[in-house]
Write an enzyme that holds these catalytic residues in place. Sequence first.
Site, PDB file in Angstrom:
ATOM      1  N   ASN A 159      31.540  -8.637   2.767  1.00 62.06           N
ATOM      2  CA  ASN A 159      30.871  -9.826   3.296  1.00 62.06           C
ATOM      3  C   ASN A 159      31.879 -10.966   3.162  1.00 62.06           C
ATOM      4  O   ASN A 159      32.110 -11.453   2.058  1.00 62.06           O
ATOM      5  CB  ASN A 159      29.598 -10.106   2.478  1.00 62.06           C
ATOM      6  CG  ASN A 159      28.922 -11.392   2.903  1.00 62.06           C
ATOM      7  OD1 ASN A 159      29.316 -12.013   3.896  1.00 62.06           O
ATOM      8  ND2 ASN A 159      27.901 -11.790   2.153  1.00 62.06           N
ATOM      9  N   TRP A 160      32.460 -11.346   4.285  1.00 62.61           N
ATOM     10  CA  TRP A 160      33.530 -12.357   4.236  1.00 62.61           C
ATOM     11  C   TRP A 160      32.969 -13.755   3.995  1.00 62.61           C
ATOM     12  O   TRP A 160      33.716 -14.682   3.739  1.00 62.61           O
ATOM     13  CB  TRP A 160      34.337 -12.338   5.533  1.00 62.61           C
ATOM     14  CG  TRP A 160      35.161 -11.096   5.740  1.00 62.61           C
ATOM     15  CD1 TRP A 160      35.116  -9.942   5.005  1.00 62.61           C
ATOM     16  CD2 TRP A 160      36.159 -10.872   6.758  1.00 62.61           C
ATOM     17  NE1 TRP A 160      36.015  -9.018   5.496  1.00 62.61           N
ATOM     18  CE2 TRP A 160      36.671  -9.561   6.569  1.00 62.61           C
ATOM     19  CE3 TRP A 160      36.651 -11.638   7.808  1.00 62.61           C
ATOM     20  CZ2 TRP A 160      37.658  -9.017   7.388  1.00 62.61           C
ATOM     21  CZ3 TRP A 160      37.643 -11.090   8.633  1.00 62.61           C
ATOM     22  CH2 TRP A 160      38.138  -9.800   8.423  1.00 62.61           C
ATOM     23  N   GLU A 173      21.662  -7.381  -5.039  1.00 60.29           N
ATOM     24  CA  GLU A 173      22.662  -8.353  -5.466  1.00 60.29           C
ATOM     25  C   GLU A 173      22.023  -9.339  -6.442  1.00 60.29           C
ATOM     26  O   GLU A 173      21.346 -10.296  -6.007  1.00 60.29           O
ATOM     27  CB  GLU A 173      23.195  -9.123  -4.254  1.00 60.29           C
ATOM     28  CG  GLU A 173      23.862  -8.256  -3.222  1.00 60.29           C
ATOM     29  CD  GLU A 173      24.874  -9.039  -2.387  1.00 60.29           C
ATOM     30  OE1 GLU A 173      26.019  -8.580  -2.301  1.00 60.29           O
ATOM     31  OE2 GLU A 173      24.525 -10.114  -1.877  1.00 60.29           O
ATOM     32  N   GLY A 205      29.747 -13.979  -7.256  1.00 58.71           N
ATOM     33  CA  GLY A 205      30.835 -14.957  -7.337  1.00 58.71           C
ATOM     34  C   GLY A 205      31.051 -15.534  -8.720  1.00 58.71           C
ATOM     35  O   GLY A 205      31.775 -16.510  -8.892  1.00 58.71           O
ATOM     36  N   SER A 231      30.220  -9.522  -7.884  1.00 57.74           N
ATOM     37  CA  SER A 231      31.470  -9.390  -8.653  1.00 57.74           C
ATOM     38  C   SER A 231      31.935  -7.941  -8.765  1.00 57.74           C
ATOM     39  O   SER A 231      32.471  -7.529  -9.801  1.00 57.74           O
ATOM     40  CB  SER A 231      31.337 -10.042 -10.032  1.00 57.74           C
ATOM     41  OG  SER A 231      31.080 -11.432  -9.883  1.00 57.74           O
ATOM     42  N   GLY A 237      31.997  -9.354  -1.920  1.00 52.08           N
ATOM     43  CA  GLY A 237      32.313 -10.701  -1.441  1.00 52.08           C
ATOM     44  C   GLY A 237      33.791 -10.993  -1.633  1.00 52.08           C
ATOM     45  O   GLY A 237      34.643 -10.585  -0.838  1.00 52.08           O
ATOM     46  N   GLY A 238      34.126 -11.679  -2.722  1.00 54.38           N
ATOM     47  CA  GLY A 238      35.495 -12.132  -2.961  1.00 54.38           C
ATOM     48  C   GLY A 238      36.555 -11.043  -2.805  1.00 54.38           C
ATOM     49  O   GLY A 238      37.592 -11.267  -2.156  1.00 54.38           O
TER      50      GLY A 238
HETATM   51  P1  13P Z   1      31.079 -11.446  -4.871  1.00 57.36           P
HETATM   52  O1  13P Z   1      31.602 -10.039  -4.728  1.00 57.36           O
HETATM   53  O2  13P Z   1      32.081 -12.501  -4.527  1.00 57.36           O
HETATM   54  O3  13P Z   1      30.408 -11.660  -6.194  1.00 57.36           O
HETATM   55  O4  13P Z   1      29.907 -11.600  -3.750  1.00 57.36           O
HETATM   56  C1  13P Z   1      28.942 -10.642  -3.660  1.00 57.36           C
HETATM   57  C2  13P Z   1      28.132 -10.926  -2.457  1.00 57.36           C
HETATM   58  O5  13P Z   1      27.403 -11.902  -2.390  1.00 57.36           O
HETATM   59  C3  13P Z   1      28.282 -10.011  -1.313  1.00 57.36           C
HETATM   60  O6  13P Z   1      27.314 -10.238  -0.344  1.00 57.36           O
END
Ligand code: 13P
Length: 274
Positions: A9-10, A192, A198, A237, A258-259
């Site tokens: 998920n960018w 999630e 994040g 994360s 995400g990241g």
């Molecule tokens: P992170 O991997 O940055 O914690 O984000 C997770 C997320 O919200 C994916 O949709």
Amino acid sequence: MRQKIVAGNWKMNTTVSQGIELINSIAAKIEEVPQDVKLIVNTPFTHLFPISKIIGDIKCPFCRSKIALGAQNCADKEVGAYTGEVSAKMLSSVASAVGTVAGAPEGAIGAPVEYVILGHSERRGYYGETNAILLEKINLALAEGLKVIYCVGEALEERKAEKHFEVVGNEIKEVLYQLTPEQMKNVIVAYEPIWAIGTGETATKEQAQEIHAFIRKTLEEKFGSLAEETSILYGGSCKPSNAKELFSQKDIDGGLIGGAALKAEDFIAIAKSY
Ligand code: 13P
């Protein structure tokens, strides 16, 4: 066998040219991804068209079959005067438009936008998307032939108050229980926990497995054996250093990243954690 999925998920990251660079780096390493793992890249709307073309142009059919394209949202209305919104139909029209670009070879077609993330906690929290709105969006997305990655998860206070099962259970019952089994076949669930998104803090493998099993059981109560075929992803994360232990859990079928999805090496390393 449930599909193993590593979805990126960018979010609202990268310019179009940075996004093109990122997908090219992912495509260059795709051979390393195990055969039974599917990568999904969920890019910003502005990136879908060029990235559809790049993925569509991957020559080796084996590599091409390992990666799919998705969006991060769609409108809760079908068409009309809704300034700034992007409809499910617009998403499903991206691939066929690739062949209409000047200079495109005869019959050129891009990768379809196959997936859409709906119900992400950032959409629920910052943009007031309720379960009722999400149900509208899901119905429209599925009607357009898109597959939905539906996100659920509790806030830190809810976890501390031991309300996480109730919160997640409601997010499933108020939305997914309203679907037919036929529709549910095209839904992936992503758990999630908001406190892990994040933040660098990840749910332990035990915490994640416990709630993934709960999600599967809740789905089973309504949809029977279909629950066994539904992929349930973990997000929050997730990174190369913890993906393996999370993905080794019985009810965790991959990740929504995400990241770490913004770096091709990390994204591919996560996919190789199976
Ligand atoms: P992170 O991997 O940055 O914690 O984000 C997770 C997320 O919200 C994916 O949709």
